[in-house]
Design an enzyme around this catalytic site. Structure first.
Site, mmCIF file in Angstrom:
data_model
loop_
_atom_site.group_PDB
_atom_site.id
_atom_site.type_symbol
_atom_site.label_atom_id
_atom_site.label_comp_id
_atom_site.label_asym_id
_atom_site.label_seq_id
_atom_site.Cartn_x
_atom_site.Cartn_y
_atom_site.Cartn_z
ATOM 1 C CD GLU A 254 -2.879 -1.172 0.079
ATOM 2 O OE1 GLU A 254 -3.064 -0.115 -0.577
ATOM 3 O OE2 GLU A 254 -3.443 -2.237 -0.197
ATOM 4 N NE ARG B 187 -22.752 0.586 0.441
ATOM 5 C CZ ARG B 187 -23.150 0.577 -0.821
ATOM 6 N NH1 ARG B 187 -23.340 -0.593 -1.436
ATOM 7 N NH2 ARG B 187 -23.352 1.699 -1.469
ATOM 8 C CB CYS C 47 -6.567 -3.105 5.984
ATOM 9 S SG CYS C 47 -6.755 -4.893 6.198
ATOM 10 C CG HIS D 67 -4.159 -5.413 1.669
ATOM 11 N ND1 HIS D 67 -4.408 -4.054 1.514
ATOM 12 C CD2 HIS D 67 -4.999 -5.825 2.662
ATOM 13 C CE1 HIS D 67 -5.347 -3.676 2.359
ATOM 14 N NE2 HIS D 67 -5.719 -4.735 3.060
#
Length: 201
Positions: free
Chosen positions: A78, A88, A141, A165
């Site tokens: 990342e 959600r 994360c 990841h």
């Protein structure tokens, strides 16, 4: 030298989280640096409570956070964490924030201070599919990555930190058509990320 390496507990109905399962089998030392291995909760409140304490108490030279990105076909390093919690899907405490900051008054984003492209290059040279990711999402994360970098910035520490990841492990996709990677390859990928972070400035 010390490296804090973290993985996550299972979430989303999974029985395992490959980030933690692979991390557990890492050696105790890499390039002469002691590894501090910790499992984080998949909760927004939990990572904001646990990570700052870990970083301030352990004072690691490097922090390599890892987590599961089910559906991604490769290991992704990342580049940036943003100051947003939005999901959600509830976390493991049932909390589903919408457009909330990770920390009020904090910067909009932090860039990884790990050698992102050098890690990707090292992974590929080791035969592990890898790439740079420009979004850690807005789930736990991302919150963990932001929390680590914010904690380091506020404390004025020189610790370098970032997030990697990993895909589903093979055992997680027996009944679903999703990309996966062996736990041994994931373990190797995390070790390569740690080693590169120690060796490349």
């Amino acid at each position: 030298m010390k490296v804090l390496v973290t993985g996550f507990e299972p979430f989303g109905g999974e029985r395992i989280n490959p980030s933690w399962e692979a991390l557990k089998d890492l050696p105790e030392e890499v390039e002469g640096a002691r590894l501090i291995k910790r499992r984080l909760p998949v909760t927004f409140r939990g990572v904001r409570r646990v990570l700052p304490r870990l970083i301030v108490e352990e004072k690691p030279d490097v922090v390599v956070l890892t987590g599961q990105a089910g559906g991604r076909p490769n290991v992704t390093v990342e580049r940036v964490a943003i100051n947003v919690m939005d999901s959600r899907t509830p976390d493991n405490e049932g909390f589903a924030p919408e457009d909330e900051p990770v920390f009020e008054g904090a910067p909009a984003a932090y860039f990884s201070t790990l050698p992102v492209k050098a890690i990707v290059d090292a992974l590929r040279k080791a035969g592990i599919p890898a790439g740079v990711s420009n979004t850690a999402g807005t789930y736990v994360c991302n919150a963990a990555m932001f929390t680590a970098l914010h904690t380091i910035a506020v404390a004025g520490m020189e610790t370098r930190a970032g997030f990697v990841h990993v895909p589903f492990s093979h055992g997680q996709v027996l009944e679903k058509a999703k990309p996966s990677m062996s736990l041994e390859t994931i373990r190797k990928a995390i070790e390569v990320a740690v080693r590169t972070s120690l060796m490349v400035r």
